[in-house]
Scaffold this active site. Sequence first.
Site, PDB file in Angstrom:
ATOM      1  CD  GLU A  20      -3.196   0.371   0.194  1.00 51.32           C
ATOM      2  OE1 GLU A  20      -2.687   1.371  -0.355  1.00 51.32           O
ATOM      3  OE2 GLU A  20      -4.392   0.079   0.078  1.00 51.32           O
ATOM      4  NE  ARG A 103      -4.981  -1.270   8.894  1.00 53.49           N
ATOM      5  CZ  ARG A 103      -5.051  -0.936   7.606  1.00 53.49           C
ATOM      6  NH1 ARG A 103      -4.562   0.232   7.201  1.00 53.49           N
ATOM      7  NH2 ARG A 103      -5.631  -1.736   6.727  1.00 53.49           N
ATOM      8  CG  ASN A 105      -6.536   2.206   4.555  1.00 51.75           C
ATOM      9  OD1 ASN A 105      -5.698   1.292   4.594  1.00 51.75           O
ATOM     10  ND2 ASN A 105      -7.490   2.244   3.648  1.00 51.75           N
ATOM     11  CG  ASN A 150      -8.965   2.590   0.056  1.00 59.48           C
ATOM     12  OD1 ASN A 150      -7.750   2.794   0.126  1.00 59.48           O
ATOM     13  ND2 ASN A 150      -9.520   1.447   0.452  1.00 59.48           N
ATOM     14  CG  ASP A 202      -7.607  -0.274  -2.265  1.00 60.05           C
ATOM     15  OD1 ASP A 202      -6.898   0.587  -1.715  1.00 60.05           O
ATOM     16  OD2 ASP A 202      -7.791  -1.403  -1.773  1.00 60.05           O
TER      17      ASP A 202
END
Length: 295
Positions: A20, A103, A105, A150, A202
């Site tokens: 990522e 968390r 992203n 995202n 995404d």
Amino acid sequence: MNPSDFDCTVFDDEIRELGEGPTFDPDRDTLWWFDIHGRKLIERRLSDAASKVHELPFLASALAVVDSKRQLLATEHGLYLRSVDTGGLERLVDIEADDASTRSNDSRVHPCGAFWIGTMGKSAQPNAGSIYHFFRGELRRIFTGITVTNCISFTADGSIAYFTDSPTGKVMRVATDPQTGLPTAEPDLFFERDAAYPGYPDGAVVDADGLVWIAKWQGSCVEAHDPSGSVVETITLPAWQITCPAFIGPDAARMIVTSATEGLSDAQLRDHPHAGKTFLLNRPMNGRYESKVKI
């Protein structure tokens, strides 16, 4: 399924559980990206034949360039400054640091230098995530109730931002102030997944022509959407869970995309042996570099 059968080559053949957050630093001719669950930051100078892996003490998902010596990392605890030369870390701003269930992203720098940071539940708990705006030392939460943040990306002039809550299949568009990167209106719908749409949106980047390039989780591709939301190009890739694109190289004329093995069964891994690798697209791009973050 061989990469040679697709319009790409393997840029890095190490398999990452959750590759990522690719970010290219043109001043160093270096790509940086993460294996989030592996707590790894990966470094690869384009002229080098191999990647270098830096172990991290926490989950981290995104990197922004501050200057020639410093980077800003989005992590499960908040924002950390990182020394490029030594790897030393300095905690800068807490983000949900008191909530062990979330968390960072997807995150990206607005053209003005503001950093949009997405959060999510570590188990994708419904509505546990938010999007934050960090600019010149000030942190604001601008969107809440998101399950998987995202698609954070911006037009070159800084007037429009895109983002998604991936499970909804809806990519949203919102007007932003080019000088501050803050929203100036309510988001509206840019694109919505339907039964014919492969996978879920995404990570994303916007090229110099205004095309929004979206990686497709469980879709084996990256797709270009024009400003109306229509799909104008699809590039199929040899992995099922494509996670995030980035422009790299001279004039940002190439694109790499990361992928993941997260959650795949043994049978699915056999069907997708290149899952978790990082790919370089063969097609030339009219890309652009991400701005430096202003802390």
